[in-house]
Design a protein around this motif. Sequence first.
Motif, PDB file in Angstrom:
ATOM      1  N   UNK A   1      12.182  12.507  44.741  1.00 54.30           N
ATOM      2  CA  UNK A   1      12.238  11.797  46.024  1.00 54.30           C
ATOM      3  C   UNK A   1      13.318  10.740  45.879  1.00 54.30           C
ATOM      4  N   UNK A   2      14.542  11.134  46.200  1.00 50.10           N
ATOM      5  CA  UNK A   2      15.691  10.249  46.017  1.00 50.10           C
ATOM      6  C   UNK A   2      16.004   9.548  47.336  1.00 50.10           C
ATOM      7  N   UNK A   3      15.588   8.302  47.458  1.00 48.57           N
ATOM      8  CA  UNK A   3      15.834   7.482  48.648  1.00 48.57           C
ATOM      9  C   UNK A   3      15.237   8.099  49.902  1.00 48.57           C
ATOM     10  N   UNK A   4      14.218   8.926  49.763  1.00 52.68           N
ATOM     11  CA  UNK A   4      13.620   9.559  50.940  1.00 52.68           C
ATOM     12  C   UNK A   4      12.337   8.859  51.377  1.00 52.68           C
ATOM     13  N   UNK A   5      11.786   7.953  50.548  1.00 50.72           N
ATOM     14  CA  UNK A   5      10.628   7.170  50.991  1.00 50.72           C
ATOM     15  C   UNK A   5      11.060   5.843  51.613  1.00 50.72           C
ATOM     16  N   UNK A   6      12.353   5.587  51.642  1.00 49.23           N
ATOM     17  CA  UNK A   6      12.824   4.247  52.019  1.00 49.23           C
ATOM     18  C   UNK A   6      12.551   3.898  53.478  1.00 49.23           C
ATOM     19  N   UNK A   7      12.365   4.915  54.328  1.00 44.13           N
ATOM     20  CA  UNK A   7      12.149   4.653  55.756  1.00 44.13           C
ATOM     21  C   UNK A   7      10.666   4.635  56.130  1.00 44.13           C
ATOM     22  N   UNK A   8       9.806   4.861  55.152  1.00 48.50           N
ATOM     23  CA  UNK A   8       8.360   4.915  55.441  1.00 48.50           C
ATOM     24  C   UNK A   8       7.820   3.485  55.520  1.00 48.50           C
ATOM     25  N   UNK A   9       7.187   3.117  56.634  1.00 42.80           N
ATOM     26  CA  UNK A   9       6.597   1.771  56.708  1.00 42.80           C
ATOM     27  C   UNK A   9       5.621   1.562  55.561  1.00 42.80           C
ATOM     28  N   UNK A  10       5.620   0.379  54.945  1.00 41.28           N
ATOM     29  CA  UNK A  10       4.808   0.152  53.747  1.00 41.28           C
ATOM     30  C   UNK A  10       3.352   0.572  53.881  1.00 41.28           C
ATOM     31  N   UNK A  11       2.741   0.304  55.030  1.00 46.03           N
ATOM     32  CA  UNK A  11       1.320   0.630  55.193  1.00 46.03           C
ATOM     33  C   UNK A  11       1.078   2.142  55.171  1.00 46.03           C
ATOM     34  N   UNK A  12       2.123   2.915  55.452  1.00 43.55           N
ATOM     35  CA  UNK A  12       2.003   4.380  55.509  1.00 43.55           C
ATOM     36  C   UNK A  12       2.254   5.046  54.154  1.00 43.55           C
ATOM     37  N   UNK A  13       2.701   4.266  53.176  1.00 47.51           N
ATOM     38  CA  UNK A  13       3.224   4.880  51.949  1.00 47.51           C
ATOM     39  C   UNK A  13       2.184   5.506  50.997  1.00 47.51           C
ATOM     40  N   UNK A  14       0.997   4.909  50.800  1.00 51.24           N
ATOM     41  CA  UNK A  14       0.091   5.458  49.771  1.00 51.24           C
ATOM     42  C   UNK A  14      -0.179   6.954  49.877  1.00 51.24           C
ATOM     43  N   UNK A  15      -0.392   7.526  51.093  1.00 53.22           N
ATOM     44  CA  UNK A  15      -0.686   8.974  51.141  1.00 53.22           C
ATOM     45  C   UNK A  15       0.461   9.851  50.625  1.00 53.22           C
ATOM     46  N   UNK A  16       1.683   9.344  50.647  1.00 56.29           N
ATOM     47  CA  UNK A  16       2.794  10.141  50.104  1.00 56.29           C
ATOM     48  C   UNK A  16       2.615  10.336  48.599  1.00 56.29           C
ATOM     49  N   UNK A  17       2.207   9.281  47.915  1.00 56.07           N
ATOM     50  CA  UNK A  17       1.994   9.410  46.471  1.00 56.07           C
ATOM     51  C   UNK A  17       0.820  10.344  46.178  1.00 56.07           C
ATOM     52  N   UNK A  18      -0.209  10.274  47.025  1.00 55.53           N
ATOM     53  CA  UNK A  18      -1.348  11.186  46.857  1.00 55.53           C
ATOM     54  C   UNK A  18      -0.890  12.630  47.013  1.00 55.53           C
ATOM     55  N   UNK A  19       0.002  12.861  47.997  1.00 60.03           N
ATOM     56  CA  UNK A  19       0.496  14.216  48.245  1.00 60.03           C
ATOM     57  C   UNK A  19       1.387  14.694  47.085  1.00 60.03           C
ATOM     58  N   UNK A  20       2.247  13.828  46.568  1.00 63.72           N
ATOM     59  CA  UNK A  20       3.090  14.201  45.421  1.00 63.72           C
ATOM     60  C   UNK A  20       2.204  14.567  44.217  1.00 63.72           C
ATOM     61  N   UNK A  21       1.164  13.769  44.010  1.00 64.16           N
ATOM     62  CA  UNK A  21       0.254  14.017  42.893  1.00 64.16           C
ATOM     63  C   UNK A  21      -0.460  15.353  43.079  1.00 64.16           C
ATOM     64  N   UNK A  22      -0.865  15.654  44.303  1.00 61.59           N
ATOM     65  CA  UNK A  22      -1.598  16.904  44.579  1.00 61.59           C
ATOM     66  C   UNK A  22      -0.757  18.134  44.235  1.00 61.59           C
ATOM     67  N   UNK A  23       0.534  18.118  44.595  1.00 65.70           N
ATOM     68  CA  UNK A  23       1.343  19.340  44.435  1.00 65.70           C
ATOM     69  C   UNK A  23       1.903  19.490  43.024  1.00 65.70           C
ATOM     70  N   UNK A  24       1.850  18.408  42.222  1.00 64.59           N
ATOM     71  CA  UNK A  24       2.356  18.504  40.851  1.00 64.59           C
ATOM     72  C   UNK A  24       1.289  19.074  39.912  1.00 64.59           C
ATOM     73  N   UNK A  25       1.748  19.899  38.977  1.00 70.42           N
ATOM     74  CA  UNK A  25       0.865  20.372  37.917  1.00 70.42           C
ATOM     75  C   UNK A  25       0.626  19.241  36.915  1.00 70.42           C
ATOM     76  N   UNK A  26      -0.493  19.272  36.174  1.00 66.44           N
ATOM     77  CA  UNK A  26      -0.634  18.320  35.057  1.00 66.44           C
ATOM     78  C   UNK A  26       0.589  18.449  34.146  1.00 66.44           C
TER      79      UNK A  26
END
Length: 212
Positions: free
Chosen positions: A118-143
């Motif tokens: 995620x290269x400079x692609x979270x920069x436009x997300x309002x701060x209050x909206x950001x946590x679910x993006x990390x949850x989604x990244x974690x979900x799609x990544x393998x251990x």
Amino acid sequence: MAESSEYLTATAQAYDAMAVRYAEHVNALAGRMPLDQAMLTAFAQFVRTAGAGPVADLGCGPGHLTAGLRDLGVDAFGMDLSAEMIRLATAAYPDLRFEVGSMRDLDLPDGGLGGVLSSYSLIHVPPVELPPYFTEFHRVLAPGGHLLLGFFESEGEPVTVFDHRVTPAYRWPVDRLAGLARDAGFEEVARLLRRPQEGERFGQGYLLMRRP
Ligand SMILES: C[S@@+](CC[C@H](N)C(=O)[O-])C[C@H]1O[C@@H](n2cnc3c(N)ncnc32)[C@H](O)[C@@H]1O
């Protein structure tokens, strides 16, 4: 729900309108960002060594970093909100897969990826909206999968909005971003902060995180 996604529509429209100029801008920077390239190279090596799956370049823009990962021996594909960005990426790198979509709700199975860029692609997300993006990244990544995040650093200030040339964006204290990623289940591997280069206004940062 509609209200919280208004920024996504605004972001897509702004990048559709600026896509050609943005692609010219990043192409002009090729070979002139050694520290940024060093983090991408290290990320690619971690992903190859872990062997946990392909890399999704989320918010890939015109696809130059997706192609950079391919050149580093990584199986990578790109995704972006902006249909115009995806059109440019597909034209420039016809051997790679690109698709339109939002990284907020990925049409990807659990645990299928070896890496998320995620290269400079979270920069436009309002701060209050950001946590679910990390949850989604974690979900799609393998251990054992890795996340590389590029962002504008706030240099001692709290989260700060600024007049990015495409659409408003946010600068983040690196510790706050790392904390959000940890809250989603990531552990930190490394961080890099660099001063602004010629033509840049702000310091920039990279966080390399891993899903345990
Ligand atoms: C500053 S550009 C970065 C492009 C490229 N990653 C780079 O490093 O040059 C931000 C990109 O993220 C995309 N983007 C922003 N929010 C997104 C989202 N929720 N899902 C997918 N792409 C998004 C924008 O359309 C734009 O192409």
